[in-house]
Structure formats: C-alpha cells, structure tokens
Design an enzyme around this catalytic site. Structure first.
Site, PDB file in Angstrom:
ATOM      1  N   ASP A 126       1.076  -0.896  -0.024  1.00 52.58           N
ATOM      2  CA  ASP A 126      -0.190   0.126  -0.170  1.00 52.58           C
ATOM      3  C   ASP A 126       0.889   1.429   0.326  1.00 52.58           C
ATOM      4  O   ASP A 126       1.667   0.923  -0.740  1.00 52.58           O
ATOM      5  CB  ASP A 126      -1.595  -0.068   0.617  1.00 52.58           C
ATOM      6  CG  ASP A 126      -2.117   0.613   1.039  1.00 52.58           C
ATOM      7  OD1 ASP A 126      -2.363   1.454   1.117  1.00 52.58           O
ATOM      8  OD2 ASP A 126      -2.960  -0.186   1.007  1.00 52.58           O
ATOM      9  N   HIS A 181      -3.941   5.580   4.010  1.00 53.15           N
ATOM     10  CA  HIS A 181      -4.582   4.759   3.676  1.00 53.15           C
ATOM     11  C   HIS A 181      -3.589   3.024   4.130  1.00 53.15           C
ATOM     12  O   HIS A 181      -4.681   2.695   4.897  1.00 53.15           O
ATOM     13  CB  HIS A 181      -4.610   3.943   2.303  1.00 53.15           C
ATOM     14  CG  HIS A 181      -5.398   3.302   1.305  1.00 53.15           C
ATOM     15  ND1 HIS A 181      -5.295   1.972   0.791  1.00 53.15           N
ATOM     16  CD2 HIS A 181      -6.783   3.867   1.016  1.00 53.15           C
ATOM     17  CE1 HIS A 181      -6.223   1.720   0.746  1.00 53.15           C
ATOM     18  NE2 HIS A 181      -7.006   2.413   0.729  1.00 53.15           N
ATOM     19  N   ASN A 206     -14.073  -0.450  -6.010  1.00 55.57           N
ATOM     20  CA  ASN A 206     -15.206   0.358  -5.396  1.00 55.57           C
ATOM     21  C   ASN A 206     -16.849   0.859  -6.275  1.00 55.57           C
ATOM     22  O   ASN A 206     -16.564   1.967  -5.982  1.00 55.57           O
ATOM     23  CB  ASN A 206     -15.518   1.418  -4.440  1.00 55.57           C
ATOM     24  CG  ASN A 206     -14.176   0.809  -3.165  1.00 55.57           C
ATOM     25  OD1 ASN A 206     -14.844  -0.012  -2.398  1.00 55.57           O
ATOM     26  ND2 ASN A 206     -13.457   1.462  -3.060  1.00 55.57           N
ATOM     27  N   SER A 233     -11.130  -1.886   0.537  1.00 52.78           N
ATOM     28  CA  SER A 233      -9.372  -1.731   0.825  1.00 52.78           C
ATOM     29  C   SER A 233      -9.993  -1.689   2.457  1.00 52.78           C
ATOM     30  O   SER A 233      -9.002  -2.466   3.137  1.00 52.78           O
ATOM     31  CB  SER A 233      -9.597   0.006   0.911  1.00 52.78           C
ATOM     32  OG  SER A 233      -8.996  -0.151  -0.587  1.00 52.78           O
TER      33      SER A 233
END
Lengths: 71, 495
Positions: free
Chosen positions: B248, B274, B371, B436
């Site tokens: 990430d 994140h 998403n 996520s």
C-alpha cells in the site's frame, strides 16, 4: 473524449471528487479537480484522456482531465 | 473586434495626417496605445500561458523602442530615454526567457515515461539494444533478485526509460520485434486521495472480552463473530506467527496499536494514511488496552509488515506494485493484502505474473473487489487467477452501495467495509469506507488461520472461508461473509 456529466463527492476510501454520468459512468481524475470545480452536482463539460492505472480508490475509470468548464 | 481595431487605428492615422503638429501628438499616442493593447490581447490568446505571452510582448516592445530611438536619433531628436526603456524591456524579456526555459525543463522531466519490456526466456537485452539506441532509451532490470529458474517471465522484465514523444514509436518497434520481445506495457503511474474523518458509530459492547477502548466503535467485530473468535483464541496457542504483508502507501510502524507486532521494513512510514488503516484492520494488537481490536489476540497470531508500492504523493507504478509483491514473497509472507486496483478487463501482465509467483510460493493473496458498483472481473488485480476477491457490506449486512460484485470470479468472499475504524498515522484513529477496508479484515483472518495451521494452502484457506461463511441476502452477488470464529476453529480442526 468529451463528456458532459456531474461532479460528485464520494465518501469512500478517504473521500474524493469524481465525475458521474446520468448513465452511471464514472470518471476519476488522476490529478484531482481544480478547487473551483469541487462542487456537489456541478454540471461540467470535460475533455478527458483515459489512463490505465492502479490505485487505492478503485472507483470508475481513471482519466486525465485535459480541459474542464461548467456546462 | 479585429476589424474595429484596424478601422479605428486607420482613422486615427488619417486624422493625424491632416492634423496640425500640435494635434498630431495625442492622436499618435492613442494609436500607439491601441496597437499595444491589441498586441497584448493577441499574445494572450495566442499563447497557452501567461509567461510566454509576456515574454514575446516584452521582446517586441523592446525591439520597437529601439527602432523608435534609432529614428529619433537620425533626426537629431533626444533618443536616450526611449533607448533606455527599450533596453529594460529586452532585459525583462531575457529574464522571462530564462524562467520559461527552467519551467520547460521541469515540465519535460514530467514527460519521461517508462515501459516494462519482457524478453523471451532465451533472449538478452543486447538483442534489442539497437532499437533502444535508436530512441535514446535507457534500461535496467525490473526485478534483479528474480532469476530465470525462479520465474521465467519476471526475470526477463526490463524497465525501459524514454520520453512521451518517443513512447508510441518505441513501443511499436519493440512489439514488432516478436523474436526477442514477449510483452510490452506502459509502467503507468498511480493516483491517491487524501483521507478525511468520518462519523463514529457506537455499538453496545456489554460483555465483550477485549479491553481495547475503541472497540465500541467497531461494528464489524460483532458482524464477523470476532468477539467469539477472541474467546477461542484465548484458549489456544499458534504454531507460529503468520506474516501479513500490506502492499500500500506504507504503514506507520510506530503507531501505538501495532508497534509491537510490526516487522520493520522499508515501508514503515506512511504519509498518506491508507496503508496504516489497512494494517490496523489486519493486525492491530487486541486486548492491549490501546485503540482498536483486530483478530490478532494479544498480538500472538500475526506480525504485520509493509511494502510501499505507492509514494507519498499517491503515485506509483505497475513495476512498484509487482516489486512489492516479490519483496513480500522474498520475506516469506503468509498473506499478501492488496487494497488497490483499477478498471481493466485484464490485469497488466507484470502484476499478474508477480501474483502468480506469490501463489506458487505459498502466499495467500487477498485483493479488493473495487468500489465501482460493477463486476470485479473488469477490475484488476481481482481478475487475476488464484486471488481471494473481497467485496464489502454495510452495517445492515447488505452489499455496500459502492462495492463491486465478485461472484463471477473464482474466489469471492465479503466482509464489512462501511464506517470502519482503524489506525491513522501519528497515533490517531479514523473511520473509512471501501473494499480497501473489508480486504485486510479478511487478510487478518487468513493470517490467524495460517498461524494456527501453517500447512493450509490457498485453496484450503478459501474453502474454509467459503464453507464457514454466513449467507447474506446479497451473497449471490458478493459471496458469503466471513465468520471468524467458525473459520478459525475449522482451521484448527484441519491440523
């Protein structure tokens, strides 16, 4: 590619501004939007170039905004 | 407008021609001002930005004033002030030209681009050197640690640097060289967005085991039977700690709620946030009287490590993501958690190869479904064979409105992904939504399962998740929701 859609704030993955069409098409500006265009529901005419990317947002098609104006 | 301007100036000149010497001066001055204004407007329309427009204008004013000075001097009139102003104008032009050149060189650096070029198994870079030289392209091996015997594809991948001007032609030339080149793809950059805070959702936690103070804001724990799983984990011991790799933006390895289980890595700083959020969901230390709970009971089951595939500005490349996967494999990750992706009918070959390499080396790869509220088969890397693809549900245990569906793919599963509380760099906590978030919850569960039963392979792990999962109203489109308690007990029963 020219599109006429609406600016929408998406409350996911930390939040971001995207371009959402009435037909459900989604475009995600990779460099974000100019501050003056970050207005919920704002109708815009945008010239974009599709880019193939990987990111954490995972929403719609990543695009590079070439020009943008209010519709 | 142009015509009006020309007619006005012509009228002024005609009037001036017939005017007395005294009247002529203001008319000529008005003509000059009009010409200057017209020129300025013309320049600003002609150039794409202000800097080159002003540069051109100052050059023309300077040259014009030099002509005027020369004319006056020839007629024995005072010319020095005009010459002086002209010199200043030209000096300004030179300075602006310098600034412009500096800006241009900066822009040009942004226009560099890299390609990922995979050669055939028995080919060498020397065989395409002529093409590379023709376009002035540089190169280096993309994954120098991977040998031909380890992976026949990844070991032959080179990063070829060029400019956007040459990109298309170089790509065509390389693709045409079918004898030596197997595959060419652009090493695309990656975009990220700043995190924001969300509303909190308090839940009833009466009777729960964990002493983590924020557990009352973690609705997902109840949904996946994590409280019951904690009761069970309190009674057993892991065979060994499982390593969960977060690929990430990096992870704040010094965060109070993960510090003791974080394995230091080059990705132990997270400016974006994140990656830290994902890491907390996978392995935050539970029952430590700090922050949140995950499935990592008292930090005994999982160690977390981070591979920074995306930079602090939110940009990365296909190569950096593939490299992060390979680094995780090198470090014996049991689980690779990838909360990232993009719209694509098929994954970039380099990433697909890297994931296949990871699976061959006994890692379980867990990825987000995406998403976009569409089928995850159009989203990569969820469409890579062998990965567990995670969709998201909300507090009502319905498909999250944004979540991609995943049941068209081989290994679909779902987990909570709306208003999920986890770590924020700097010792803080934040709620976020997205697939996520649901992904590292599954990764954490897989980590605990493999810590209790390291022999479980990727297929067995998925079968347990699937068989013990809860069937929801939307399971037909997003798969079953994980049941942590049942899955962990099943993993132990298979020892």
């Amino acid at each position: 590619m020219n599109i006429t859609d609406h600016i929408r704030y998406q409350d996911l993955e930390g939040g971001f501004w995207g371009i959402l069409g009435d037909d459900g098409s989604k475009y995600l500006p990779v460099d974000g939007l100019p501050e003056s265009f970050k207005k919920e529901g704002l109708s815009v005419e945008v010239k974009v170039e599709i880019v193939h990317m990987i990111g954490t947002v995972m929403w719609g098609q990543y695009v590079k905004v070439l020009s943008i104006s209010s519709a | 407008m142009l015509l009006t301007g020309i007619l006005t100036i012509s009228a002024f000149l005609l009037i001036a021609r017939g005017a007395t010497k005294r009247e002529r001066s203001p008319l000529l001055m008005a003509t000059g001002i009009l010409l200057l204004a017209g020129s300025a407007i013309g320049h600003f329309f002609a150039y794409s930005s202000l800097l080159p427009a002003i540069t051109a204008l100052t050059a023309e004013i300077g040259v014009g004033l030099f002509f005027v000075a020369g004319f006056l001097s020839r007629h024995n009139r005072p010319a020095r002030p005009i010459f002086f102003v002209g010199s200043i104008s030209l000096a300004v032009c030179v300075i602006l030209l310098g600034i412009g050149r500096f800006s241009l060189s900066t822009d040009e650096s942004h226009e560099s681009v890299t390609l990922l070029v995979e050669l055939g198994p028995d080919d060498s870079i020397d065989e395409i050197e002529e093409i590379l030289e023709q376009f002035g392209a540089g190169y280096e091996r993309a994954f120098p640690a991977i040998t031909l015997t380890m992976d026949i594809d990844l070991s032959q991948v080179y990063i070829v640097s060029t400019t956007t001007d040459n990109e298309l032609r170089l790509r065509r030339a390389l693709e045409a060289d079918v004898e030596n080149v197997d595959h060419v793809e652009v090493n695309e950059p990656v975009g990220l967005y700043e995190p924001i805070s969300k509303r909190s959702v308090d839940i009833d936690i009466e009777g729960v085991l964990e002493n983590d103070p924020l557990v009352n804001r973690q609705w997902a724990l109840q949904a996946i039977d994590a409280h019951k799983a904690h009761e069970y984990l309190k009674t057993v011991e892991p065979v060994r700690k499982a390593k969960v790799a977060i690929i990430d933006t990096g992870v704040d390895g010094g965060h109070e709620d993960i510090r003791s289980v974080f394995v230091s890595s080059p990705g132990n700083i997270d400016v974006h946030g994140h990656g830290s959020h994902c890491a907390g969901l996978a392995g935050a230390v539970t029952n430590n009287a700090i922050g949140i709970a995950s499935l990592n009971w008292e930090g005994k089951y999982i160690e977390v490590t981070a591979y920074k595939a995306l930079n602090d500005q939110g940009m990365g490349t296909i190569e950096s993501i593939a490299q992060a996967v390979l680094d995780a494999v090198r470090d014996d990750a049991d689980v690779i958690s990838m909360s990232l992706g993009g719209k694509s009918p098929e994954a970039p070959k380099t990433i697909a190869d890297a994931i296949r390499f990871a699976i061959r080396n006994d890692a379980v790869v867990v990825v987000s479904a995406g998403n976009s509220n569409e089928d995850a088969r159009y989203h990569m890397p969820s469409n890579v064979e062998g990965v567990i693809v995670v969709s998201a549900v909300d507090q009502e245990l319905r498909k999250a409105s944004f979540s991609n569906t995943n049941t068209s793919l081989a290994r679909p599963i779902t987990a909570p992904g709306v208003n999920i509380l986890s770590l924020q760099p700097g010792g803080r906590y934040i709620e976020m939504s997205g697939t996520s978030m649901s992904t590292p919850i599954v990764s954490g569960l897989v980590g605990v399962m493999r810590s209790l039963n390291p022999e479980l392979n990727a297929e067995q792990v998925y079968n347990v998740l699937q068989e013990t999962g809860k069937t929801l109203k939307d399971s037909r489109s997003i798969g079953r929701m994980i049941n942590a308690s049942s899955a962990i007990e099943a993993a132990v029963a298979m020892r």
